[in-house]
Design a protein around this motif. Structure first.
Motif, PDB file in Angstrom:
ATOM      1  N   GLY A  67       0.761  -1.299  -0.025  1.00 36.16           N
ATOM      2  CA  GLY A  67      -0.087   0.016   0.115  1.00 36.16           C
ATOM      3  C   GLY A  67       0.746   1.283   0.147  1.00 36.16           C
ATOM      4  O   GLY A  67       1.985   1.513   0.676  1.00 36.16           O
ATOM      5  N   GLU A  68       0.395   2.216  -0.508  1.00 38.29           N
ATOM      6  CA  GLU A  68       0.975   3.603  -0.840  1.00 38.29           C
ATOM      7  C   GLU A  68       2.571   3.430  -1.269  1.00 38.29           C
ATOM      8  O   GLU A  68       3.265   4.142  -0.559  1.00 38.29           O
ATOM      9  CB  GLU A  68       0.840   4.121   0.679  1.00 38.29           C
ATOM     10  N   CYS A  69       2.862   2.715  -1.995  1.00 40.19           N
ATOM     11  CA  CYS A  69       4.280   2.461  -2.690  1.00 40.19           C
ATOM     12  C   CYS A  69       4.341   3.088  -4.084  1.00 40.19           C
ATOM     13  O   CYS A  69       4.043   2.174  -5.087  1.00 40.19           O
ATOM     14  CB  CYS A  69       4.711   1.275  -2.349  1.00 40.19           C
ATOM     15  N   LYS A  70       4.078   4.247  -4.348  1.00 45.00           N
ATOM     16  CA  LYS A  70       3.652   4.965  -5.523  1.00 45.00           C
ATOM     17  C   LYS A  70       4.658   4.878  -6.572  1.00 45.00           C
ATOM     18  O   LYS A  70       4.567   5.007  -7.845  1.00 45.00           O
ATOM     19  CB  LYS A  70       3.606   6.499  -5.174  1.00 45.00           C
ATOM     20  N   ARG A  71       6.072   4.480  -6.405  1.00 38.12           N
ATOM     21  CA  ARG A  71       6.935   4.472  -7.237  1.00 38.12           C
ATOM     22  C   ARG A  71       7.142   3.061  -7.675  1.00 38.12           C
ATOM     23  O   ARG A  71       8.063   2.648  -8.674  1.00 38.12           O
ATOM     24  CB  ARG A  71       8.495   5.021  -7.073  1.00 38.12           C
ATOM     25  N   LEU A  72       6.473   1.954  -7.217  1.00 33.80           N
ATOM     26  CA  LEU A  72       6.638   0.451  -7.543  1.00 33.80           C
ATOM     27  C   LEU A  72       5.937   0.440  -8.780  1.00 33.80           C
ATOM     28  O   LEU A  72       4.904   0.901  -9.117  1.00 33.80           O
ATOM     29  CB  LEU A  72       5.783  -0.300  -6.432  1.00 33.80           C
ATOM     30  N   LYS A  73       6.814  -0.288  -9.752  1.00 33.52           N
ATOM     31  CA  LYS A  73       6.503  -0.463 -11.254  1.00 33.52           C
ATOM     32  C   LYS A  73       5.872  -1.498 -11.424  1.00 33.52           C
ATOM     33  O   LYS A  73       5.074  -1.691 -12.025  1.00 33.52           O
ATOM     34  CB  LYS A  73       7.639  -0.337 -11.871  1.00 33.52           C
ATOM     35  N   ASN A  74       6.137  -2.688 -10.808  1.00 36.04           N
ATOM     36  CA  ASN A  74       5.779  -4.085 -11.010  1.00 36.04           C
ATOM     37  C   ASN A  74       5.680  -4.651  -9.685  1.00 36.04           C
ATOM     38  O   ASN A  74       6.516  -4.503  -8.891  1.00 36.04           O
ATOM     39  CB  ASN A  74       6.505  -4.865 -11.928  1.00 36.04           C
ATOM     40  N   LEU A  75       4.582  -5.449  -9.307  1.00 35.09           N
ATOM     41  CA  LEU A  75       4.274  -6.143  -7.814  1.00 35.09           C
ATOM     42  C   LEU A  75       5.520  -7.335  -8.026  1.00 35.09           C
ATOM     43  O   LEU A  75       6.440  -7.424  -7.066  1.00 35.09           O
ATOM     44  CB  LEU A  75       2.968  -6.664  -7.781  1.00 35.09           C
ATOM     45  N   LEU A  76       5.350  -8.185  -8.856  1.00 34.91           N
ATOM     46  CA  LEU A  76       6.124  -9.205  -9.160  1.00 34.91           C
ATOM     47  C   LEU A  76       6.376  -9.926 -10.629  1.00 34.91           C
ATOM     48  O   LEU A  76       5.465  -9.526 -11.351  1.00 34.91           O
ATOM     49  CB  LEU A  76       5.856 -10.618  -8.348  1.00 34.91           C
ATOM     50  N   SER A  77       7.443 -10.219 -10.950  1.00 32.35           N
ATOM     51  CA  SER A  77       7.698 -10.727 -12.324  1.00 32.35           C
ATOM     52  C   SER A  77       6.675 -11.924 -12.577  1.00 32.35           C
ATOM     53  O   SER A  77       6.135 -12.653 -11.617  1.00 32.35           O
ATOM     54  CB  SER A  77       9.038 -11.212 -12.678  1.00 32.35           C
ATOM     55  N   PHE A  78       6.454 -12.069 -13.824  1.00 36.11           N
ATOM     56  CA  PHE A  78       5.561 -13.450 -14.218  1.00 36.11           C
ATOM     57  C   PHE A  78       5.912 -14.645 -13.936  1.00 36.11           C
ATOM     58  O   PHE A  78       5.502 -15.447 -13.233  1.00 36.11           O
ATOM     59  CB  PHE A  78       5.186 -13.106 -15.648  1.00 36.11           C
ATOM     60  N   SER A  79       7.422 -14.765 -13.856  1.00 40.09           N
ATOM     61  CA  SER A  79       8.076 -15.987 -13.638  1.00 40.09           C
ATOM     62  C   SER A  79       8.065 -16.211 -12.053  1.00 40.09           C
ATOM     63  O   SER A  79       7.943 -17.497 -11.575  1.00 40.09           O
ATOM     64  CB  SER A  79       9.490 -16.103 -13.998  1.00 40.09           C
ATOM     65  N   ILE A  80       7.904 -15.227 -11.213  1.00 45.43           N
ATOM     66  CA  ILE A  80       7.828 -15.352  -9.909  1.00 45.43           C
ATOM     67  C   ILE A  80       6.345 -15.692  -9.462  1.00 45.43           C
ATOM     68  O   ILE A  80       5.898 -16.576  -8.769  1.00 45.43           O
ATOM     69  CB  ILE A  80       8.398 -14.346  -9.253  1.00 45.43           C
ATOM     70  N   ALA A  81       5.444 -14.938 -10.166  1.00 54.67           N
ATOM     71  CA  ALA A  81       3.986 -15.098  -9.992  1.00 54.67           C
ATOM     72  C   ALA A  81       3.678 -16.683 -10.207  1.00 54.67           C
ATOM     73  O   ALA A  81       2.675 -17.073  -9.316  1.00 54.67           O
ATOM     74  CB  ALA A  81       3.147 -14.203 -10.702  1.00 54.67           C
ATOM     75  N   LYS A  82       4.094 -17.244 -11.262  1.00 60.79           N
ATOM     76  CA  LYS A  82       3.647 -18.468 -11.441  1.00 60.79           C
ATOM     77  C   LYS A  82       4.239 -19.583 -10.431  1.00 60.79           C
ATOM     78  O   LYS A  82       3.363 -20.542 -10.290  1.00 60.79           O
ATOM     79  CB  LYS A  82       4.472 -19.140 -12.811  1.00 60.79           C
ATOM     80  N   GLY A  83       5.083 -19.270  -9.396  1.00 58.02           N
ATOM     81  CA  GLY A  83       5.454 -20.110  -8.557  1.00 58.02           C
ATOM     82  C   GLY A  83       4.790 -19.799  -7.218  1.00 58.02           C
ATOM     83  O   GLY A  83       5.062 -20.512  -6.155  1.00 58.02           O
ATOM     84  N   LEU A  84       3.816 -18.893  -7.328  1.00 57.74           N
ATOM     85  CA  LEU A  84       3.199 -18.575  -5.828  1.00 57.74           C
ATOM     86  C   LEU A  84       1.892 -19.582  -5.540  1.00 57.74           C
ATOM     87  O   LEU A  84       0.818 -19.247  -5.593  1.00 57.74           O
ATOM     88  CB  LEU A  84       2.505 -17.140  -5.892  1.00 57.74           C
ATOM     89  N   ARG A  85       2.387 -20.830  -5.521  1.00 55.33           N
ATOM     90  CA  ARG A  85       1.493 -21.852  -5.308  1.00 55.33           C
ATOM     91  C   ARG A  85       0.423 -21.802  -4.039  1.00 55.33           C
ATOM     92  O   ARG A  85      -0.248 -22.462  -3.729  1.00 55.33           O
ATOM     93  CB  ARG A  85       1.752 -23.083  -5.582  1.00 55.33           C
ATOM     94  N   GLN A  86       1.130 -21.160  -2.916  1.00 58.14           N
ATOM     95  CA  GLN A  86       0.573 -21.271  -1.553  1.00 58.14           C
ATOM     96  C   GLN A  86      -0.221 -19.902  -1.164  1.00 58.14           C
ATOM     97  O   GLN A  86      -0.880 -19.775  -0.352  1.00 58.14           O
ATOM     98  CB  GLN A  86       1.569 -21.172  -0.827  1.00 58.14           C
TER      99      GLN A  86
END
Length: 108
Positions: A67-86
């Motif tokens: 929250g309120e991280c206005k300079r953040l460009k991307n939350l996580l890369s697609f390759s990392i997001a694919k591994g978020l099984r939990q």
């Protein structure tokens, strides 16, 4: 920035909360034990992870709050997001940049 927690003395860190830290630009390079990550009011945060990460990074992450991280460009890369099984929950609040709109100037 936090480097590999296994070499920094936090090999079993499960929960990380950062609030109102103005000089952080990158949070973490490698975390495989985190179950929850909460990042709020990090005004200069540009990225959560920097560089190439192993597939198991964030593999145990269950909760992500940003929250309120206005300079953040991307939350996580697609390759990392694919591994978020939990992953059970993502909560994102007010992430857009507020840029001045000059197109209306002079119309009043």
């Amino acid at each position: 920035m936090l480097d590999d927690p296994t070499t920094e003395g936090f090999p079993h860190l499960k929960h990380l909360k950062l609030y109102n830290v103005s000089d952080i630009k990158v949070v973490i390079n490698l975390v495989s034990c985190l179950e929850s990550l909460s990042l709020n009011y990090l005004m200069n945060l540009e990225t959560i992870c920097e560089g190439q990460l192993k597939a198991e990074c964030f593999g145990r992450l269950r909760f992500l709050t940003v929250g309120e991280c206005k300079r953040l460009k991307n939350l996580l890369s697609f390759s990392i997001a694919k591994g978020l099984r939990q992953l059970e929950e993502i909560f994102v609040l007010l992430m857009q940049k507020h840029e001045k709109d000059n197109s209306r100037r002079g119309r009043d």
